[in-house]
Write a protein that holds these residues in place. Structure first.
Motif, short mmCIF file in Angstrom:
data_model
loop_
_atom_site.label_atom_id
_atom_site.label_comp_id
_atom_site.label_asym_id
_atom_site.label_seq_id
_atom_site.Cartn_x
_atom_site.Cartn_y
_atom_site.Cartn_z
N VAL A 1 -79.89 42.58 -51.70
CA VAL A 1 -80.27 43.42 -50.56
C VAL A 1 -81.35 44.38 -51.06
CG1 VAL A 1 -78.02 43.31 -49.40
CG2 VAL A 1 -78.47 45.14 -51.03
N ASN A 2 -82.10 44.97 -50.13
CA ASN A 2 -83.14 45.88 -50.59
C ASN A 2 -82.50 47.14 -51.15
OD1 ASN A 2 -83.13 48.11 -48.61
ND2 ASN A 2 -83.83 46.57 -47.15
N THR A 3 -83.22 47.83 -51.98
CA THR A 3 -82.69 48.97 -52.72
C THR A 3 -82.20 50.08 -51.79
OG1 THR A 3 -84.18 48.46 -54.54
CG2 THR A 3 -83.24 50.66 -54.52
N THR A 4 -82.92 50.34 -50.72
CA THR A 4 -82.51 51.39 -49.78
C THR A 4 -81.17 51.05 -49.14
OG1 THR A 4 -84.82 51.93 -49.33
CG2 THR A 4 -83.20 52.69 -47.73
N THR A 5 -81.03 49.81 -48.69
CA THR A 5 -79.78 49.38 -48.08
C THR A 5 -78.63 49.52 -49.07
OG1 THR A 5 -80.91 47.84 -46.61
CG2 THR A 5 -78.58 47.43 -47.00
N LYS A 6 -78.85 49.10 -50.30
CA LYS A 6 -77.81 49.19 -51.33
C LYS A 6 -77.40 50.63 -51.56
CE LYS A 6 -76.81 48.41 -56.18
NZ LYS A 6 -77.33 48.12 -57.49
N THR A 7 -78.37 51.52 -51.68
CA THR A 7 -78.08 52.93 -51.95
C THR A 7 -77.27 53.56 -50.80
OG1 THR A 7 -80.10 53.13 -53.25
CG2 THR A 7 -79.12 55.18 -52.44
N ILE A 8 -77.70 53.31 -49.58
CA ILE A 8 -77.00 53.87 -48.42
C ILE A 8 -75.60 53.27 -48.30
CG2 ILE A 8 -77.01 54.01 -45.89
CD1 ILE A 8 -80.13 54.09 -46.11
N ALA A 9 -75.50 51.95 -48.41
CA ALA A 9 -74.20 51.29 -48.29
C ALA A 9 -73.24 51.75 -49.37
CB ALA A 9 -74.37 49.77 -48.32
N ASN A 10 -73.71 51.83 -50.62
CA ASN A 10 -72.83 52.29 -51.71
C ASN A 10 -72.31 53.69 -51.44
OD1 ASN A 10 -72.91 49.95 -53.22
ND2 ASN A 10 -74.50 50.67 -54.61
N ALA A 11 -73.16 54.57 -50.94
CA ALA A 11 -72.73 55.94 -50.63
C ALA A 11 -71.66 55.93 -49.54
CB ALA A 11 -73.93 56.79 -50.22
N GLU B 1 -67.79 57.06 -49.71
CA GLU B 1 -67.26 58.07 -48.77
C GLU B 1 -65.97 57.57 -48.12
OE1 GLU B 1 -70.42 58.80 -45.99
OE2 GLU B 1 -71.65 59.85 -47.48
N ALA B 2 -65.86 56.26 -47.94
CA ALA B 2 -64.66 55.67 -47.33
C ALA B 2 -63.55 55.48 -48.36
CB ALA B 2 -65.02 54.33 -46.69
N GLY B 3 -63.81 55.92 -49.61
CA GLY B 3 -62.78 55.82 -50.65
C GLY B 3 -62.64 54.44 -51.26
N GLN B 4 -63.69 53.63 -51.14
CA GLN B 4 -63.65 52.28 -51.69
C GLN B 4 -64.77 52.09 -52.70
OE1 GLN B 4 -62.97 49.03 -48.92
NE2 GLN B 4 -62.60 50.50 -47.27
N THR B 5 -64.79 50.93 -53.31
CA THR B 5 -65.88 50.54 -54.20
C THR B 5 -66.53 49.29 -53.63
OG1 THR B 5 -64.52 49.06 -55.55
CG2 THR B 5 -64.62 51.41 -56.23
N PRO B 6 -67.80 49.05 -53.94
CA PRO B 6 -68.43 47.82 -53.47
C PRO B 6 -67.66 46.58 -53.92
CG PRO B 6 -70.11 49.33 -54.27
CD PRO B 6 -68.77 49.93 -54.63
N ASN B 7 -67.23 46.55 -55.18
CA ASN B 7 -66.48 45.41 -55.69
C ASN B 7 -65.17 45.22 -54.91
OD1 ASN B 7 -66.13 43.30 -57.79
ND2 ASN B 7 -64.32 44.54 -58.28
N GLY B 8 -64.46 46.30 -54.68
CA GLY B 8 -63.19 46.22 -53.95
C GLY B 8 -63.39 45.75 -52.52
#
Length: 97
Positions: free
Chosen positions: A10-20, A24-31
């Motif tokens: 995914v593009n870097t901006t999308t990754k940064t926003i999604a990861n944040a 915030e939802a108390g999860q991890t991308p891997n999870g």
């Protein structure tokens, strides 16, 4: 049980926003990805994100169409029909609406 790695680009901006937002939802991308894969495996259902996503331009266009519809439905030849937009705002503000 053995594990496998899944990757996607995914593009870097999308990754940064999604990861944040994921954090915030108390999860991890891997999870989150692991949970989605387990959901698909157990239910056989693949989420259709495209059908639930509406482009901002589309939402804006619907809002504009709705505004025009409301304007068309307003009574004609009333004091409101001869008022400027600022006059209408003031009138509505004075009514505590």
């Amino acid at each position: 049980m053995s594990t496998s790695t899944i990757s996607a680009s995914v593009n870097t901006t999308t990754k940064t926003i999604a990861n944040a937002r994921i954090r915030e939802a108390g999860q991890t991308p891997n999870g989150l990805i692991k949970s989605m894969w387990e959901y698909i495996a157990s239910t056989g259902e693949v989420p259709d994100f495209d059908k639930d996503t509406e482009a901002p331009d589309s939402k804006r266009q619907r809002a504009i169409q709705h505004m025009h519809q409301l304007m068309d439905e307003m009574p004609k030849n009333t004091p409101l029909s001869s008022m400027t937009a600022d006059d209408v705002k003031k009138e509505l503000a004075d009514r505590d609406l």
